[in-house]
Scaffold this active site. Structure first.
Site, PDB file in Angstrom:
ATOM      1  N   GLU A 158      41.765  29.798  41.841  1.00  0.00           N
ATOM      2  CA  GLU A 158      43.218  30.352  42.387  1.00  0.00           C
ATOM      3  C   GLU A 158      44.176  28.984  42.600  1.00  0.00           C
ATOM      4  O   GLU A 158      44.637  28.779  43.728  1.00  0.00           O
ATOM      5  CB  GLU A 158      43.152  31.043  43.611  1.00  0.00           C
ATOM      6  CG  GLU A 158      42.247  32.334  43.389  1.00  0.00           C
ATOM      7  CD  GLU A 158      42.087  33.176  44.593  1.00  0.00           C
ATOM      8  OE1 GLU A 158      42.315  32.803  45.851  1.00  0.00           O
ATOM      9  OE2 GLU A 158      41.664  34.269  44.321  1.00  0.00           O
ATOM     10  N   GLU A 266      36.333  39.339  37.872  1.00  0.00           N
ATOM     11  CA  GLU A 266      36.118  39.925  39.119  1.00  0.00           C
ATOM     12  C   GLU A 266      36.860  41.159  39.175  1.00  0.00           C
ATOM     13  O   GLU A 266      37.571  41.669  39.935  1.00  0.00           O
ATOM     14  CB  GLU A 266      36.843  38.903  40.400  1.00  0.00           C
ATOM     15  CG  GLU A 266      36.309  37.669  40.456  1.00  0.00           C
ATOM     16  CD  GLU A 266      36.839  36.640  41.530  1.00  0.00           C
ATOM     17  OE1 GLU A 266      37.570  37.372  42.562  1.00  0.00           O
ATOM     18  OE2 GLU A 266      36.777  35.769  41.621  1.00  0.00           O
TER      19      GLU A 266
HETATM   20  C1  XIL Z   1      35.944  37.955  48.442  1.00  0.00           C
HETATM   21  C2  XIL Z   1      34.609  38.967  48.754  1.00  0.00           C
HETATM   22  O1  XIL Z   1      34.787  40.025  47.946  1.00  0.00           O
HETATM   23  C3  XIL Z   1      34.903  39.354  50.011  1.00  0.00           C
HETATM   24  O2  XIL Z   1      33.455  39.856  50.382  1.00  0.00           O
HETATM   25  C4  XIL Z   1      35.091  38.158  50.868  1.00  0.00           C
HETATM   26  O3  XIL Z   1      35.201  38.662  52.350  1.00  0.00           O
HETATM   27  C5  XIL Z   1      36.215  37.434  50.306  1.00  0.00           C
HETATM   28  O4  XIL Z   1      36.291  37.055  49.285  1.00  0.00           O
HETATM   29  N1  XIL Z   1      39.130  36.256  44.597  1.00  0.00           N
HETATM   30  C6  XIL Z   1      37.921  35.549  44.850  1.00  0.00           C
HETATM   31  C7  XIL Z   1      36.757  36.198  45.463  1.00  0.00           C
HETATM   32  O5  XIL Z   1      37.841  34.525  43.916  1.00  0.00           O
HETATM   33  O6  XIL Z   1      35.910  35.093  45.840  1.00  0.00           O
HETATM   34  C8  XIL Z   1      37.235  37.057  46.630  1.00  0.00           C
HETATM   35  O7  XIL Z   1      36.009  37.783  47.047  1.00  0.00           O
HETATM   36  C9  XIL Z   1      38.263  38.081  46.273  1.00  0.00           C
HETATM   37  C10 XIL Z   1      39.434  37.455  45.652  1.00  0.00           C
END
Ligand code: XIL
Length: 348
Positions: A158, A266
């Site tokens: 990000e 994701e």
């Molecule tokens: C999220 C997780 O799913 C949650 O459990 C945590 O509380 C916050 O992070 N982008 C990403 C992930 O790269 O690491 C994030 O994961 C969601 C957004």
């Protein structure tokens, strides 16, 4: 009429049992597991898991039959693996790596250079030297420990704003323009065989400010010899938004042309609650098309789900009013999205 002797009764029973066994065998032949389908199609089909998932029999059963890769949803983030600067908590990651190996799965690392879920000590860094030293130490320590065992890492996560400029994070602010070079070079030095990935959201479309900025940045990184092997598009999608398949394919192809692979890393597809016929159909479409793109684009071939069921999903916490983003419901029942995804994965 033929008398039913003991021998005949035994033969009849044996025949029935044999037919039943044959039917079961045929049924399993006719429908290979999702994991087999992914393997046959040369695809990574992965799942983000929480630390406890490897001890939950129901989840483990689904994991083994569906996925050939796992990624820690949170366990490798600074706040968990290194809660204090000099205190490492290896237990969750060690157990996950063992689990993956025991079940012949790959395991992906996530993530190092990020603005969220860092240890508090990260935010008290003051100088470029301190930041370079801590980041390098962090990457080197983790990747050395799991050298040859973890096959790919989201080295940075990000880094862009929506307009394509670089996000103002502690790492960028302190280290400066070569912050990504520092991270990727440290990663390559620690494990030369691991695949090194730049991950972000809203970078999947060619022709958008953020999508084009990510392409240009990776192109420049490669030109100056920074070891970046892949880009990951998070794809936390919203079912109701238009889905532009061609712009995703175009983006994958331009990365592929410069030897950089793409991954849908994701994936979840949230809807504005409640779930109804219209948004179910939209959600199904996104799941199916993403899997179909990953199956058919030689430059992609990787799709990772961000959680299995609506029960443990991060979506309701992060996006109030939205939910139902996963392919199993809260009771672990397969949703229409499950079947849509499988259709895209298998092409049938
Ligand atoms: C999220 C997780 O799913 C949650 O459990 C945590 O509380 C916050 O992070 N982008 C990403 C992930 O790269 O690491 C994030 O994961 C969601 C957004």
């Amino acid at each position: 009429m033929k008398r039913l002797t003991a021998t005949n009764a035994f033969r009849a029973a044996f025949a029935i049992v044999s037919i039943a066994a044959l039917a079961t065998a045929l049924a399993s032949c006719g429908s290979p597991s999702p994991r087999k389908i992914a393997d046959r199609n040369g695809m990574v089909f992965g799942l983000a898991i929480k630390a406890g998932d490897i001890y939950t029999p129901e989840t483990v059963k689904i994991m083994k039959s569906h996925f050939n890769l796992i990624v820690p949803e949170d366990s490798m983030k600074w706040v968990n693996i290194r809660p204090k600067k000099d205190f490492w908590n290896w237990s969750d990651m060690d157990a996950m790596v063992d689990f993956a190996e025991k079940n012949r799965m790959r395991i992906k690392g996530h993530t190092f250079l990020w603005q969220d879920q860092n240890g508090p000590y990260v935010h008290s860094l003051k100088t470029r030297e301190e930041a370079v030293e801590l980041l390098t130490d962090h990457i080197t320590t983790i990747m050395t420990r799991y050298k040859g065992r973890i096959s790919e890492y989201d080295v940075a996560n990000e880094v862009f704003n929506e307009d394509g400029t670089l996000r103002d994070t502690i790492w960028y602010r302190l280290i400066g323009d070569d912050f990504l070079d520092v991270a990727f070079k440290a990663a390559r030095a620690a494990d030369p065989d691991a695949k090194l990935i730049l991950c972000d959201y809203n970078t999947e479309y060619a022709g958008t400010a953020k999508g084009d900025a990510s392409y240009e940045l990776v192109k420049e990184m490669k030109a100056r010899g920074v070891p970046v092997d892949g880009v990951a598009f998070q794809l936390h999608c919203m079912a109701e938004l238009p889905f532009n398949e061609e712009a995703i394919r175009e983006n994958i192809r331009r990365f592929h042309a410069m030897g950089v692979s793409c991954s849908f890393s994701e994936v979840d597809v949230r809807v504005k609650l409640p779930l109804d016929e219209v948004n179910t159909a939209q959600q199904n479409n996104v799941y199916e098309r993403l899997a179909a793109i990953a199956r058919t684009e030689p430059g992609a071939k990787s799709l990772i789900l961000w959680g299995l069921s609506d029960k443990g999903s991060w979506i309701p916490r992060a996006f109030p009013g939205f939910g139902s983003a996963n392919i199993f419901d809260k009771d672990m029942k397969k949703k229409p999205a499950y079947y849509a995804l499988m259709k895209g994965l298998s092409g049938k």
